[in-house]
Design a protein around this motif. Structure first.
Motif, PDB file in Angstrom:
ATOM      1  N   PHE A  40     -28.445 -28.616  80.037  1.00 57.45           N
ATOM      2  CA  PHE A  40     -29.803 -28.918  79.586  1.00 57.45           C
ATOM      3  C   PHE A  40     -30.573 -27.631  79.303  1.00 57.45           C
ATOM      4  O   PHE A  40     -30.079 -26.532  79.558  1.00 57.45           O
ATOM      5  CB  PHE A  40     -30.539 -29.759  80.633  1.00 57.45           C
ATOM      6  CG  PHE A  40     -29.998 -31.160  80.771  1.00 57.45           C
ATOM      7  CD1 PHE A  40     -30.246 -32.123  79.800  1.00 57.45           C
ATOM      8  CD2 PHE A  40     -29.224 -31.515  81.865  1.00 57.45           C
ATOM      9  CE1 PHE A  40     -29.745 -33.410  79.919  1.00 57.45           C
ATOM     10  CE2 PHE A  40     -28.714 -32.804  81.999  1.00 57.45           C
ATOM     11  CZ  PHE A  40     -28.972 -33.754  81.018  1.00 57.45           C
ATOM     12  N   GLY A  41     -31.795 -27.784  78.807  1.00 58.66           N
ATOM     13  CA  GLY A  41     -32.627 -26.621  78.510  1.00 58.66           C
ATOM     14  C   GLY A  41     -33.471 -26.181  79.684  1.00 58.66           C
ATOM     15  O   GLY A  41     -34.417 -25.406  79.519  1.00 58.66           O
TER      16      GLY A  41
ATOM     17  N   HIS B 212     -28.541 -24.897  77.485  1.00 59.87           N
ATOM     18  CA  HIS B 212     -28.093 -25.626  76.289  1.00 59.87           C
ATOM     19  C   HIS B 212     -26.611 -25.393  76.021  1.00 59.87           C
ATOM     20  O   HIS B 212     -26.189 -25.278  74.865  1.00 59.87           O
ATOM     21  CB  HIS B 212     -28.915 -25.204  75.061  1.00 59.87           C
ATOM     22  CG  HIS B 212     -30.358 -25.558  75.141  1.00 59.87           C
ATOM     23  ND1 HIS B 212     -30.841 -26.846  75.065  1.00 59.87           N
ATOM     24  CD2 HIS B 212     -31.457 -24.768  75.331  1.00 59.87           C
ATOM     25  CE1 HIS B 212     -32.144 -26.849  75.172  1.00 59.87           C
ATOM     26  NE2 HIS B 212     -32.562 -25.603  75.351  1.00 59.87           N
ATOM     27  N   THR B 213     -25.815 -25.349  77.071  1.00 58.27           N
ATOM     28  CA  THR B 213     -24.411 -24.944  76.915  1.00 58.27           C
ATOM     29  C   THR B 213     -23.497 -25.870  77.716  1.00 58.27           C
ATOM     30  O   THR B 213     -23.690 -26.051  78.919  1.00 58.27           O
ATOM     31  CB  THR B 213     -24.218 -23.489  77.370  1.00 58.27           C
ATOM     32  OG1 THR B 213     -25.028 -22.633  76.550  1.00 58.27           O
ATOM     33  CG2 THR B 213     -22.772 -23.066  77.259  1.00 58.27           C
TER      34      THR B 213
ATOM     35  N   VAL C  29      -8.212 -19.204  87.254  1.00 59.23           N
ATOM     36  CA  VAL C  29      -9.026 -19.537  86.082  1.00 59.23           C
ATOM     37  C   VAL C  29      -9.657 -18.235  85.604  1.00 59.23           C
ATOM     38  O   VAL C  29     -10.476 -17.640  86.310  1.00 59.23           O
ATOM     39  CB  VAL C  29     -10.103 -20.578  86.429  1.00 59.23           C
ATOM     40  CG1 VAL C  29     -11.010 -20.830  85.226  1.00 59.23           C
ATOM     41  CG2 VAL C  29      -9.460 -21.879  86.883  1.00 59.23           C
ATOM     42  N   THR C  30      -9.279 -17.792  84.431  1.00 60.06           N
ATOM     43  CA  THR C  30      -9.749 -16.497  83.942  1.00 60.06           C
ATOM     44  C   THR C  30     -11.075 -16.602  83.197  1.00 60.06           C
ATOM     45  O   THR C  30     -11.746 -15.597  82.982  1.00 60.06           O
ATOM     46  CB  THR C  30      -8.707 -15.858  83.022  1.00 60.06           C
ATOM     47  OG1 THR C  30      -8.443 -16.737  81.913  1.00 60.06           O
ATOM     48  CG2 THR C  30      -7.398 -15.616  83.786  1.00 60.06           C
ATOM     49  N   GLY C  31     -11.426 -17.803  82.786  1.00 59.30           N
ATOM     50  CA  GLY C  31     -12.684 -18.005  82.082  1.00 59.30           C
ATOM     51  C   GLY C  31     -12.811 -19.434  81.614  1.00 59.30           C
ATOM     52  O   GLY C  31     -11.916 -20.259  81.832  1.00 59.30           O
ATOM     53  N   VAL C  32     -13.935 -19.726  80.978  1.00 60.66           N
ATOM     54  CA  VAL C  32     -14.155 -21.070  80.448  1.00 60.66           C
ATOM     55  C   VAL C  32     -14.533 -20.968  78.981  1.00 60.66           C
ATOM     56  O   VAL C  32     -15.059 -19.951  78.525  1.00 60.66           O
ATOM     57  CB  VAL C  32     -15.261 -21.815  81.223  1.00 60.66           C
ATOM     58  CG1 VAL C  32     -14.913 -21.921  82.703  1.00 60.66           C
ATOM     59  CG2 VAL C  32     -16.630 -21.148  81.035  1.00 60.66           C
ATOM     60  N   VAL C  33     -14.243 -22.024  78.250  1.00 64.27           N
ATOM     61  CA  VAL C  33     -14.658 -22.147  76.859  1.00 64.27           C
ATOM     62  C   VAL C  33     -15.916 -23.003  76.834  1.00 64.27           C
ATOM     63  O   VAL C  33     -15.956 -24.097  77.419  1.00 64.27           O
ATOM     64  CB  VAL C  33     -13.564 -22.798  76.002  1.00 64.27           C
ATOM     65  CG1 VAL C  33     -14.036 -22.921  74.546  1.00 64.27           C
ATOM     66  CG2 VAL C  33     -12.272 -22.001  76.081  1.00 64.27           C
ATOM     67  N   VAL C  34     -16.957 -22.484  76.194  1.00 61.49           N
ATOM     68  CA  VAL C  34     -18.219 -23.217  76.110  1.00 61.49           C
ATOM     69  C   VAL C  34     -18.571 -23.475  74.657  1.00 61.49           C
ATOM     70  O   VAL C  34     -18.055 -22.816  73.746  1.00 61.49           O
ATOM     71  CB  VAL C  34     -19.370 -22.451  76.797  1.00 61.49           C
ATOM     72  CG1 VAL C  34     -19.080 -22.253  78.273  1.00 61.49           C
ATOM     73  CG2 VAL C  34     -19.648 -21.118  76.097  1.00 61.49           C
ATOM     74  N   ALA C  35     -19.455 -24.436  74.464  1.00 60.94           N
ATOM     75  CA  ALA C  35     -19.976 -24.727  73.121  1.00 60.94           C
ATOM     76  C   ALA C  35     -21.483 -24.888  73.212  1.00 60.94           C
ATOM     77  O   ALA C  35     -21.996 -25.499  74.153  1.00 60.94           O
ATOM     78  CB  ALA C  35     -19.334 -25.990  72.563  1.00 60.94           C
ATOM     79  N   ASN C  36     -22.174 -24.309  72.221  1.00 62.73           N
ATOM     80  CA  ASN C  36     -23.626 -24.441  72.139  1.00 62.73           C
ATOM     81  C   ASN C  36     -24.047 -24.204  70.694  1.00 62.73           C
ATOM     82  O   ASN C  36     -23.191 -24.188  69.793  1.00 62.73           O
ATOM     83  CB  ASN C  36     -24.324 -23.482  73.119  1.00 62.73           C
ATOM     84  CG  ASN C  36     -23.864 -22.041  72.956  1.00 62.73           C
ATOM     85  OD1 ASN C  36     -23.533 -21.605  71.838  1.00 62.73           O
ATOM     86  ND2 ASN C  36     -23.843 -21.297  74.046  1.00 62.73           N
ATOM     87  N   LYS C  37     -25.321 -24.006  70.440  1.00 61.95           N
ATOM     88  CA  LYS C  37     -25.784 -23.832  69.065  1.00 61.95           C
ATOM     89  C   LYS C  37     -25.252 -22.559  68.415  1.00 61.95           C
ATOM     90  O   LYS C  37     -25.297 -22.426  67.194  1.00 61.95           O
ATOM     91  CB  LYS C  37     -27.319 -23.827  69.025  1.00 61.95           C
ATOM     92  CG  LYS C  37     -27.951 -25.149  69.397  1.00 61.95           C
ATOM     93  CD  LYS C  37     -27.574 -26.268  68.431  1.00 61.95           C
ATOM     94  CE  LYS C  37     -28.266 -26.125  67.107  1.00 61.95           C
ATOM     95  NZ  LYS C  37     -28.002 -27.278  66.200  1.00 61.95           N
TER      96      LYS C  37
END
Length: 469
Positions: free
Chosen positions: A51-52, A145-146, A158-166
């Motif tokens: 969320f924002g 917002h991610t 776990v070396t990292g995560v893939v995120v999506a946002n604007k």
């Protein structure tokens, strides 16, 4: 999606952010506790939130009040540390009442008695602003917002995560990841084993959409409750009569409503959506639509049947439906109902709580606190091993995805214990970095000492040792 869903291979290079020591996914009570504790203990921390604004169920879910942070008898505050600081800072700006000042059976506790001593009424807007202030003061990097959509793994790491946002998709690398998603997304997507629902049929507790109403006649509501002390749940008699007459088919046995800090404004926790999976987007969509239809029907019932609520107006609905239970990640220790009822003493205790088992029936209107479930101990303990996934080395869990049975989770899933578990996880992550070990190998006595030093409470035997008793 089923195994028969068509598949498509998709690949692309993604930008990668600067690595951090600790990545916290989810900014609800657990995530706030984890991010603040890790940063205050010297780690570089990035907090990712869909969320924002921060707060999770505190804010987006409109869930409130915070259930008890005290022992079951209401005599001892058990959840302190970050949670207590958070509440006191909200209270300073008029946005909360400290739990030491509230009593069961009152409007703030929804007129309920069992398990509702010393609840914490608060304003969600105060929670948003105080959460941001505390995180910025501690040096937590915020990424709003991610959504996290996948994880990157090497063996048990776990070396990292893939995120999506604007900005598009990207990779966020980290040394340690703390899964505060509530659903165990990070752990599950990284290959950790998990369970869902109650033993036997796998059914999970129902979803609920909180909403708030205004222009309630507070005194008339109180007068009804005073005149009906025999009712276990607010307005239970009127709900039963409406059902018998066929006027309304309501989703619960009563109307669970909680007085807010504002005159005439109450939180309503009465919608109930059964049989859905909170990790499935289609089910979440169905849940939102169903619950919002229930809000409309409940308002009609309020107007026609409930004293003091004949002129109430819908103030707002939560930004998201509330999910009580999904994945429970398999950890180094499975916390059980018997351990909560007996007050079992653990060597690796990192949090204590006193909230009772609160199971809302996965298949009907029953709950919470139905007969047949033994009462918890006045104070019960949560061990560090419940926060450590069995199948991953550099991931910690906090909140309702920790390693517990269906029944035990129903007690520890609420917001104050989640703050405490988050604080323990964040402190452990920072301590593990200093010790040069994975979080599963952290020096637990050192972790306990650090938690005590920063204001947490681990129960009477630890308090006695700390004071030299």
């Amino acid at each position: 999606m089923s195994s028969r869903t068509p598949r498509r291979t998709y690949s692309r290079e993604l930008p990668e952010a600067a690595p951090v020591d600790v990545l916290v996914v989810g900014s609800g009570p657990s995530g706030l506790g984890a991010a603040l504790a890790a940063a205050r203990n010297g780690a570089s921390v990035r907090l990712v939130e869909r969320f924002g604004f921060l707060g999770g169920n505190l804010t987006a879910g409109l869930v409130g009040p915070c259930m008890t942070s005290f022992s079951l008898d209401g005599q001892t505050q058990l959840v302190r540390g970050v949670f207590d600081e958070f509440v006191r800072r909200m209270a300073e700006v008029g946005g909360a009442v400290h739990p030491s000042e509230t009593r069961s059976g009152s409007p703030y506790s929804g007129f309920m008695v069992y398990g509702h001593e010393a609840v914490t009424p608060f304003d969600p807007e105060a929670a948003k602003s105080v959460a941001v202030e505390m995180c910025q003061e501690a040096g937590v990097e915020l990424l709003l917002h991610t959504f996290v959509v996948d994880t990157l793994t090497e063996g048990r790491q776990v070396t990292g995560v893939v995120v999506a946002n604007k900005s598009g998709p990207s990779v966020l690398p980290a040394t340690t990841v703390i899964d505060c998603t509530g659903d165990g997304d990070i752990a599950a997507w990284s290959g950790a084993g998990f369970d869902m629902g109650r033993e036997g049929d796998g059914q999970t507790q129902p979803m609920t959409l909180f909403f708030r109403v205004s222009e309630v006649d507070d005194e008339e509501v109180r007068a009804y409750q005073r005149a009906h002390p025999e009712e276990r749940f607010p307005f239970q008699g009127l709900v039963e009569r409406a059902r018998e007459e066929g006027a309304f088919r309501l989703p619960r046995r009563g109307v669970q409503l909680f007085k807010t800090l504002e005159p005439g404004v109450w939180r309503i926790n009465t919608t109930r959506v059964l049989g859905l999976d909170g990790t499935d987007a289609t089910d979440l969509t169905t849940g939102e639509l169903t619950a919002r239809r229930q809000v409309t029907e409940l308002l009609r019932f309020f107007h026609e049947w409930l004293p003091g609520m004949g002129n109430c107006k819908l103030l707002d609905t939560a930004a998201t439906i509330g999910v009580r239970e999904t994945r429970r990640v398999r950890g180094e220790h499975l916390l059980t109902l018997e351990e909560l009822t007996s007050g079992h003493a653990f060597e690796d205790t990192v949090a204590v709580a006193g909230y009772p088992v609160d199971i809302h029936s996965p298949t009907g209107p029953e709950g919470p606190f139905d007969d047949g479930i033994p009462p918890t101990a006045n104070v019960y303990e949560i061990p560090y091993r419940t926060l450590v996934p069995r199948d991953l080395d550099n991931v910690l869990l906090s909140g309702r995805c920790v390693s517990a049975t269906h029944e035990a989770l129903a007690a520890i899933r609420v917001m104050p214990p989640s703050f405490a578990m988050g604080e323990a996880a964040g402190t452990a992550a920072a301590l593990a970095l200093r010790q040069g070990v994975d979080p599963r190998a952290v020096d637990v006595p050192a972790l306990q000492r650090q938690l005590l030093d920063q204001g947490a409470y681990l129960g009477p035997r630890f308090e006695s040792a700390r004071l030299g008793g």
